[in-house]
Write an enzyme that holds these catalytic residues in place. Structure first.
Site, PDB file in Angstrom:
ATOM      1  N   LYS A   1       2.896   6.747   4.825  1.00 10.91           N
ATOM      2  CA  LYS A   1       2.191   5.408   4.412  1.00 10.91           C
ATOM      3  C   LYS A   1       2.713   4.263   4.664  1.00 10.91           C
ATOM      4  O   LYS A   1       3.953   3.906   4.421  1.00 10.91           O
ATOM      5  CB  LYS A   1       2.064   5.635   2.912  1.00 10.91           C
TER       6      LYS A   1
ATOM      7  N   LYS B   1       0.061   3.745  -2.736  1.00 14.05           N
ATOM      8  CA  LYS B   1      -1.147   4.529  -2.606  1.00 14.05           C
ATOM      9  C   LYS B   1      -0.678   5.963  -2.623  1.00 14.05           C
ATOM     10  O   LYS B   1      -1.332   6.951  -2.637  1.00 14.05           O
ATOM     11  CB  LYS B   1      -1.899   4.318  -1.370  1.00 14.05           C
TER      12      LYS B   1
ATOM     13  N   SER C   1       0.781  -1.117   0.025  1.00 11.42           N
ATOM     14  CA  SER C   1      -0.093   0.033  -0.050  1.00 11.42           C
ATOM     15  C   SER C   1       0.729   1.279  -0.040  1.00 11.42           C
ATOM     16  O   SER C   1       0.245   2.346   0.001  1.00 11.42           O
ATOM     17  CB  SER C   1      -0.951   0.063   1.209  1.00 11.42           C
TER      18      SER C   1
ATOM     19  N   SER D   1      -5.995   3.202   4.745  1.00 14.31           N
ATOM     20  CA  SER D   1      -5.311   2.376   3.772  1.00 14.31           C
ATOM     21  C   SER D   1      -6.471   1.635   2.963  1.00 14.31           C
ATOM     22  O   SER D   1      -6.217   0.461   2.301  1.00 14.31           O
ATOM     23  CB  SER D   1      -4.349   1.390   4.202  1.00 14.31           C
TER      24      SER D   1
END
Length: 430
Positions: free
Chosen positions: A259, A72, A69, A129
């Site tokens: 993140k 992202k 992730s 997320s």
């Protein structure tokens, strides 16, 4: 000499010897400790200082790995870019697509046809997320997720990520975990990123869109009024968790982003950013074996940066360079124009190093290419700042306007140049 005096003399000599050994060895030991490898339990890692872009630590940072992730961050970057460009607004409604509703993994359980604002979905993506929120935003922007993926890869090239990094979806999920009807056609490709590219992407977020950190630092967020529990930020290191007994041991002073990521293929990954005393660092750790481990290893990397480096301004903004104070120009009222670097020259030095360890070299543009009028702020060359293996390139700019000389002045200057060249040639004959 009596026995007592002899004993005292021996004691003094031994003490002197011990002190000499300590003073000789201590600086070397300190230096060895500073330069010792961090021995991270991770597949790759990197540490970058934001104001200069200097890489302060590198462990396999050029090896492409599944980022999960953390990919992202590219979706986050594009969303804020589109808002800045007027193509989106935070309060714009977004309809949940079939693809978004079918996502697995981290999600907020959107149903097809559900409607939420760009900001609500962005928070769900950045804090929780949420894969479904991420795909909803992607398809709202580009129509389909694969059209958005093309935008992601085009943006990666535009901001200078390497060809080793490649996206196949908006979420970072493995291809096999995507809804079957919406998988890309190429069965042999997966999303890959290098740790260095993840750091570069984070760099572009925090420098171009620092407001994104106001969202990434939210510890928890209640997405819907009917939700019984808020979503919890996967970033346990946030300074905002200092009063949370579950995460307190992982909290890192100044941490406000960015993140996390996890899949079976990627392991546990984390791109973190923290600011202390005016210095912001970005760290990336990829491929740790547990969720806590990615934060433990990140702390090692961050501590290495904050404990061993400091920002120093070598030349203040507007100050002249020692070696190049003026640049020659053509057809100006004067033959030269005062110059300076475009901005202050700041370098991140190892603590204990002096500015003498920084090399500054200016390369003026040839005068035949600099024809008056010259405007204040106009580039008239380049400045290269070198510290160790790190180089910064800045513009050399004119620090004042220089108008074009009148025709009569240019005429007499040309005559003067002619005779100067003539006499110089005659002198060379003898």
């Amino acid at each position: 000499m009596g026995y007592g005096k002899f004993k005292a003399l021996i004691y003094v000599l031994c003490l002197t010897l011990v002190l000499n050994v300590i003073w000789t060895v201590l600086p070397q030991s300190a230096k060895a400790a500073e330069l010792a490898p961090l021995q991270l339990e991770a597949k790759s890692a990197v540490l970058m200082e934001v104001s200069t872009g200097q890489v302060l630590y590198n462990m396999n940072a050029d090896i492409p790995l599944p980022p999960a992730s953390m990919s992202k961050m590219m979706t986050e970057y594009i969303v804020v870019e589109q808002i800045k460009q007027g193509k989106l607004s935070w309060d714009q409604p977004v309809n949940t697509t079939a693809n978004a509703a079918a996502q697995i993994g981290s999600r907020i359980f959107l149903a097809e046809g559900d409607q939420h604002t760009v900001k609500e979905l962005y928070i769900a993506m950045a804090v929780g997320s949420a894969n479904d929120a991420t795909v909803a935003l992607a398809e709202h922007i580009s129509g389909t997720e694969q059209s958005f993926v093309k935008l992601m890869n085009d943006t990666a090239k535009k901001i200078g990520l390497s060809s080793k990094s490649h996206f196949i979806n908006a979420t970072g999920l493995s291809r096999s975990d995507m809804p079957a009807a919406f998988r890309p056609e190429s069965p042999d490709k997966e999303t890959l990123m290098t740790a260095l590219d993840a750091a570069k992407l984070a760099y572009h977020i925090v420098t171009k869109h620092p407001e994104a950190l106001e969202i990434s630092k939210i510890p928890s967020y209640k997405f819907r009024e009917r939700d019984t529990k808020p979503m919890i930020n996967y970033n346990w290191m946030l300074e905002g968790n200092k009063d949370n007994e579950n995460f307190r041991r992982y909290v890192f002073e100044g941490m406000d982003g960015l993140k996390t990521g996890h899949t079976n293929e990627a392991g546990y990954c984390f791109t973190g950013t923290a600011e202390r005393n005016g210095m912001r660092l970005i760290s990336v750790v990829m491929g740790t074996k547990s969720e806590p481990k990615r934060f433990i290893e990140t702390k090692k990397v961050m501590d290495y940066g904050f404990n061993n480096f400091e920002k120093k301004t070598i030349i203040a903004q507007g100050a002249q360079l020692a070696d190049v104070k003026t640049v020659k120009i053509t057809k100006g009222k004067e033959n030269e124009v005062p110059v300076t670097a475009e901005k202050e020259i700041t370098v991140v030095l190892k603590k204990g190093d002096t500015p003498d360890s920084v090399k500054i070299a200016a390369a003026p543009t040839p005068k035949e290419k600099l024809v008056a009028p010259i405007k204040k702020g106009q580039q008239v060359g380049t400045v290269t700042v070198t510290y160790g293996d790190t180089k910064q390139n800045l513009k050399l700019i004119a620090s004042e306007d220089m108008n074009k000389a009148g025709g009569m002045k240019l005429f007499f200057r040309a005559i003067g140049d002619f005779f100067r060249d003539l006499f110089s040639g005659i002198k060379d004959l003898f």
